[in-house]
Motif scaffolding. Structure first.
Motif, mmCIF file in Angstrom:
data_model
loop_
_atom_site.group_PDB
_atom_site.id
_atom_site.type_symbol
_atom_site.label_atom_id
_atom_site.label_comp_id
_atom_site.label_asym_id
_atom_site.label_seq_id
_atom_site.Cartn_x
_atom_site.Cartn_y
_atom_site.Cartn_z
ATOM 1 N N ALA A 98 56.538 26.328 -71.514
ATOM 2 C CA ALA A 98 57.972 25.964 -71.198
ATOM 3 C C ALA A 98 58.485 27.082 -70.568
ATOM 4 O O ALA A 98 59.416 26.719 -69.436
ATOM 5 N N VAL A 99 58.199 28.353 -70.781
ATOM 6 C CA VAL A 99 58.901 29.490 -69.940
ATOM 7 C C VAL A 99 58.344 29.508 -68.658
ATOM 8 O O VAL A 99 59.205 29.694 -67.620
ATOM 9 N N THR B 55 49.576 24.394 -70.682
ATOM 10 C CA THR B 55 49.929 23.108 -71.361
ATOM 11 C C THR B 55 48.580 22.795 -71.982
ATOM 12 O O THR B 55 48.716 22.122 -72.987
ATOM 13 N N GLY C 220 47.503 24.676 -75.066
ATOM 14 C CA GLY C 220 48.338 24.402 -76.150
ATOM 15 C C GLY C 220 48.428 22.978 -76.777
ATOM 16 O O GLY C 220 48.130 22.829 -77.844
ATOM 17 N N VAL D 38 52.577 26.624 -76.322
ATOM 18 C CA VAL D 38 53.541 25.312 -75.587
ATOM 19 C C VAL D 38 54.770 26.097 -75.313
ATOM 20 O O VAL D 38 55.319 25.692 -74.244
ATOM 21 N N SER D 39 55.310 26.790 -76.233
ATOM 22 C CA SER D 39 56.347 27.308 -75.834
ATOM 23 C C SER D 39 56.250 28.307 -74.674
ATOM 24 O O SER D 39 57.102 28.514 -73.655
ATOM 25 N N ALA D 40 55.049 29.212 -74.387
ATOM 26 C CA ALA D 40 54.672 30.033 -73.177
ATOM 27 C C ALA D 40 54.730 29.000 -71.860
ATOM 28 O O ALA D 40 55.134 29.337 -70.995
ATOM 29 N N THR E 209 56.643 37.915 -70.047
ATOM 30 C CA THR E 209 57.223 37.095 -71.443
ATOM 31 C C THR E 209 56.137 35.884 -71.775
ATOM 32 O O THR E 209 55.882 35.665 -72.844
ATOM 33 N N VAL E 210 55.846 35.318 -70.562
ATOM 34 C CA VAL E 210 54.841 34.202 -70.923
ATOM 35 C C VAL E 210 53.817 34.607 -71.549
ATOM 36 O O VAL E 210 53.169 33.851 -72.275
ATOM 37 N N THR F 160 52.114 25.817 -81.096
ATOM 38 C CA THR F 160 53.473 25.835 -80.738
ATOM 39 C C THR F 160 53.642 27.048 -79.937
ATOM 40 O O THR F 160 54.589 26.934 -78.766
ATOM 41 N N ALA F 161 53.413 28.203 -80.075
ATOM 42 C CA ALA F 161 53.561 29.458 -79.300
ATOM 43 C C ALA F 161 53.173 29.121 -78.096
ATOM 44 O O ALA F 161 53.618 29.557 -76.795
ATOM 45 N N VAL G 262 54.136 35.687 -75.187
ATOM 46 C CA VAL G 262 54.179 34.312 -75.961
ATOM 47 C C VAL G 262 52.885 33.835 -76.170
ATOM 48 O O VAL G 262 52.492 33.231 -77.296
#
Length: 410
Positions: free
Chosen positions: A390-391, A290, A293, A386-388, A224-225, A383-384, A228
């Protein structure tokens, strides 16, 4: 660089590595070659997009199946037939495209079959690195060298295509692609280094564990990481074309923007592999995601009006430094999260997640460019990623537990 030169001086290491690089050039040349040939012969961009997209779909679907087959019966028995079949379908696709009497509906079918048969050379080479390099430090350098080579492929592949197109023979790029794919795979599969890789026994649990990989929360979180993250990377790729058209006057000058980020990625991979890291892969992946992103947000800002081009190029270079380390850290996590007899399939699933995410990102980028422009698209890409990250942060505890408790064999 001495550590990398030491690896390449060993023929047992160098021969499969160089052959695998040659055999993987078609990963970059086949999709672009298909687009150009279909556009030239059929004068249809929509059909070209469908053909290329279905080639990627076939690649994403077929890779885990071939990876599992390699784990069971060995690399040569899988790679040589797969490369031959994929090459055959690419030849048929080339002929069917040029021969305009063939219905257009045939082309997508041949494309998905060519992609599905494409051999999983990156997972195969990953297995070979584990066998031919005995030290952990040398193996890490091998992984970094491989990641840098992949970045070079994505820069050099289009350049090779451009040179071939100068000869004025429209099918030539795909014909050369087939030669590189089949020839490189044959040399790789027959090399002593690749032949050292042996299928590992399943163990006491029985035959399979096909479901064990995708039933493992840690492994699914990793996929998933990376999927994304790859959505962001796919948006970035297409956005660069829009940015080149906006800033440089033509999308044909994409190389001016792409070279620094690709060069940064290659250098970043080599620097990453040369270090002895004390922190685990899971933490390093969080840091590199991090930073990647965050710097993408900076790219979106630097792409604004009134910002000197040289500033954008410098930011792109520093952004690229963190691309290859993401892949290297993720591959290291795969080795920890997957059972030993399924590592080839597990690495192939990672490739599938990256390919699928990038394909989604490519599609989303087209919509964003039409509606809001390149800077907004770059912001969504950031954003995508950084979302990765976060996961990835949420997955840390799960991954930490799985490091001492590998995926069970059922």
């Amino acid at each position: 660089m001495s550590g990398y030169f030491a690896l390449l001086r060993d023929p047992v290491v160098a021969r499969p590595f160089v052959a695998s690089v040659v055999a993987r050039i078609p990963i970059a040349t086949a999709p672009l070659g298909l687009v150009l040939l279909v556009r030239t012969a059929r004068d249809n961009y929509t059909l070209a997009g469908i053909v290329t997209g279905l080639f990627a779909v076939g690649l994403a679907v077929g890779s885990p199946l071939w990876g599992r087959a390699m784990d069971r019966i060995g690399q040569p028995r899988v790679l040589i037939p797969a490369a031959s079949v994929s090459g055959l379908f690419l030849l048929l696709l080339t002929g069917a495209t040029v021969w305009t009497a063939v219905p257009a509906a045939v082309l997508p079918v041949l494309a998905v079959l060519a992609g599905a048969a494409f051999p999983p050379l990156s997972p195969a080479m990953r297995s070979t690195w584990r066998v031919v390099v005995t030290s952990e430090r040398g193996r890490r350098r091998g992984y970094a060298l491989d990641a840098a080579a992949v970045e070079t492929i994505f820069v050099g592949g289009p350049l090779l295509l451009s040179v071939l197109l100068l000869l004025g023979v429209a099918p030539l790029p795909l014909l050369v692609t087939v030669v590189l794919l089949v020839g490189g795979t044959l040399v790789y599969a027959r090399s002593p280094g690749a032949r050292r890789v042996r299928p590992q026994p399943v163990g006491a649990g029985g035959h399979g564990a096909g479901a064990a990989l995708l039933h493992s929360p840690g492994f699914v979180l990793l996929l998933t990481v990376m999927a994304v993250m790859s959505v962001g990377f796919g948006i970035l790729d297409v956005s660069m074309a829009g940015l080149a058209e906006h800033l440089l006057g033509s999308a044909d000058r994409l190389g001016v923007l792409f070279a620094p980020i690709a060069g940064g990625s290659a250098i970043g991979g080599l620097l990453y592999g040369s270090r002895d890291w004390r922190s685990p892969d899971r933490r390093r992946l969080l840091v590199t995601l991090t930073l990647f992103g965050s710097l993408l947000f900076t790219v979106a800002f630097a792409a604004g009006e009134g910002i000197p081009l040289v500033v954008l190029l410098v930011v792109l270079f520093f952004t690229g430094l963190f691309i290859s380390p993401n892949l290297i850290a993720a591959q290291g996590l795969v080795d920890l999260l997957a059972p030993g007899h399924r590592l080839g399939e597990a690495q192939a699933w990672l490739s599938t997640a990256i390919t699928a995410g990038a394909a989604v990102g490519n599609a989303v980028a087209g919509i964003l460019l039409d509606l809001a422009g390149a800077r907004t698209a770059l912001g969504v890409a950031a954003t995508a990623v950084v979302s990765a990250a976060a996961v990835c942060l949420l997955a840390q505890r799960t991954w930490a537990a799985r490091q001492s408790d590998p995926v069970p064999v059922h």
